[in-house]
Design a protein around this motif. Structure first.
Motif, mmCIF file in Angstrom:
data_model
loop_
_atom_site.group_PDB
_atom_site.id
_atom_site.type_symbol
_atom_site.label_atom_id
_atom_site.label_comp_id
_atom_site.label_asym_id
_atom_site.label_seq_id
_atom_site.Cartn_x
_atom_site.Cartn_y
_atom_site.Cartn_z
ATOM 1 N N GLU A 224 -0.530 0.449 -5.220
ATOM 2 C CA GLU A 224 0.393 1.495 -4.783
ATOM 3 C C GLU A 224 1.398 1.817 -5.882
ATOM 4 O O GLU A 224 1.744 0.947 -6.692
ATOM 5 N N SER A 225 1.856 3.045 -5.909
ATOM 6 C CA SER A 225 2.955 3.401 -6.805
ATOM 7 C C SER A 225 4.219 2.700 -6.345
ATOM 8 O O SER A 225 4.280 2.152 -5.236
ATOM 9 N N LEU A 226 5.255 2.734 -7.182
ATOM 10 C CA LEU A 226 6.502 2.076 -6.803
ATOM 11 C C LEU A 226 7.074 2.684 -5.533
ATOM 12 O O LEU A 226 7.504 1.960 -4.628
ATOM 13 N N VAL A 227 7.080 3.999 -5.431
ATOM 14 C CA VAL A 227 7.611 4.647 -4.226
ATOM 15 C C VAL A 227 6.760 4.274 -3.014
ATOM 16 O O VAL A 227 7.297 3.946 -1.938
ATOM 17 N N CYS A 230 7.469 0.639 -1.997
ATOM 18 C CA CYS A 230 8.762 0.507 -1.310
ATOM 19 C C CYS A 230 8.668 1.032 0.117
ATOM 20 O O CYS A 230 9.224 0.435 1.046
ATOM 21 N N ARG A 231 7.956 2.134 0.293
ATOM 22 C CA ARG A 231 7.824 2.713 1.634
ATOM 23 C C ARG A 231 7.011 1.793 2.545
ATOM 24 O O ARG A 231 7.417 1.508 3.681
ATOM 25 N N SER A 232 5.864 1.315 2.084
ATOM 26 C CA SER A 232 5.041 0.456 2.926
ATOM 27 C C SER A 232 5.710 -0.903 3.145
ATOM 28 O O SER A 232 5.593 -1.504 4.226
ATOM 29 N N GLY A 233 6.425 -1.401 2.125
ATOM 30 C CA GLY A 233 7.158 -2.650 2.287
ATOM 31 C C GLY A 233 8.267 -2.528 3.304
ATOM 32 O O GLY A 233 8.502 -3.444 4.113
ATOM 33 N N LYS A 234 8.971 -1.403 3.296
ATOM 34 C CA LYS A 234 10.021 -1.152 4.284
ATOM 35 C C LYS A 234 9.432 -1.099 5.695
ATOM 36 O O LYS A 234 9.997 -1.664 6.641
ATOM 37 N N ASP A 257 -2.948 -4.533 10.882
ATOM 38 C CA ASP A 257 -1.514 -4.751 10.725
ATOM 39 C C ASP A 257 -1.157 -4.952 9.269
ATOM 40 O O ASP A 257 -0.150 -4.459 8.782
ATOM 41 N N ALA A 258 -1.965 -5.730 8.548
ATOM 42 C CA ALA A 258 -1.657 -6.045 7.164
ATOM 43 C C ALA A 258 -1.599 -4.825 6.287
ATOM 44 O O ALA A 258 -0.852 -4.775 5.324
ATOM 45 N N ASN A 259 -2.367 -3.780 6.632
ATOM 46 C CA ASN A 259 -2.446 -2.617 5.777
ATOM 47 C C ASN A 259 -1.481 -1.516 6.189
ATOM 48 O O ASN A 259 -1.542 -0.414 5.670
#
Length: 260
Positions: A224-227, A230-234, A257-259
């Protein structure tokens, strides 16, 4: 039926027996986010989710010794650094990691104070912050940490914008007020993206910052790109925060769920 190969990632962090933060939280997050996580212990803590008693630091030589066979055997593309004893020795550890794996990406989650109430570090000197941040893939401070890292700025937002000249900064919004929790990504002195979720009435969790940074590392390792990371991590962290009303969040147990 075998699963496809997973990217390898490395957490260098403290051992929290409650498993809410540190190595155990990171490895739970890695597993559920679809990467294979290795763990290098930087500190042994005596704590629960609400009480911190003491810490026993792991010497830098032993940290390197733990990591060396893993880096030699596996193609570790990404690393997360959490709790460390001495910030003045962190550049040495970063240099060593990059010497072992020149293309490794490093995310630093600057654990300066335990959520259970213990100060690990005062603010480092500005020149040390510049040295530490230069070359990082991402810095993930909360607002009090950002103010401590760059106290010359009037606000945490101004501090994050300034430090983002050296590396991208994701300023976490969990300590702010309001009905929403917004994390802001800064790069090259500018705000580039915002990530917002509702603030939950029982959403406070011990170690949520560790979960977020680990989830971002997993996203980056998966391409994933940085953006995007960050979005998926959030989004992943928000689900952990909403999982129950205690201070210890639940992770999830299937690939769908993991994805997410």
């Amino acid at each position: 039926m075998p699963y496809p190969p997973r990217p390898y990632v490395l957490s260098l962090a403290g051992f929290d027996p409650s498993a809410g933060a540190g190595l155990l939280a990171d490895c739970k997050t890695f597993e559920q986010r679809g990467v294979y996580g290795f763990g290098v212990c930087t500190a042994l803590t005596v704590q629960s989710d609400v009480q911190f008693e003491r810490v026993q630091w792991v010497p830098l030589a032993d940290i390197r010794a733990q990591a060396k066979p893993l880096l030699e055997r596996f193609g570790v593309g990404w690393a997360k650094i959490g709790l460390v004893e001495n910030l003045t020795k962190l550049p040495e550890l970063l240099d060593w990691l990059r010497a072992q794996s020149p293309t490794i990406g490093v995310v630093w989650d600057p654990v300066l104070k335990a959520s259970a109430g213990y100060d690990f570090h005062t603010g480092p000197a500005p020149e040390l912050v510049r040295q530490l941040c230069t070359g990082l893939a991402l810095l993930t401070p909360n607002q009090p940490e950002m103010r401590r890292l760059w106290p010359a700025a009037a606000t945490a937002e101004a501090a994050a914008a300034t430090v983002s000249a050296y590396c991208p900064v994701l300023l976490k919004g969990g300590h702010a007020e309001g009905s929403e929790a917004t994390d802001v990504l800064y790069q090259n002195g500018q705000e580039v993206a915002r990530f917002t979720t509702p603030r939950l009435p029982h959403g406070e969790k011990h170690g949520s910052g560790c979960v977020l940074s680990a989830a971002i590392v997993a996203g980056l390792a998966r391409g994933e790109s940085l953006v995007e990371a960050c979005r998926s991590g959030k989004a992943y962290t928000a689900r952990v925060l909403a999982s129950n009303e205690s201070l210890l969040g639940y992770h999830f147990h299937n690939q769908n769920d993991a994805n997410q």
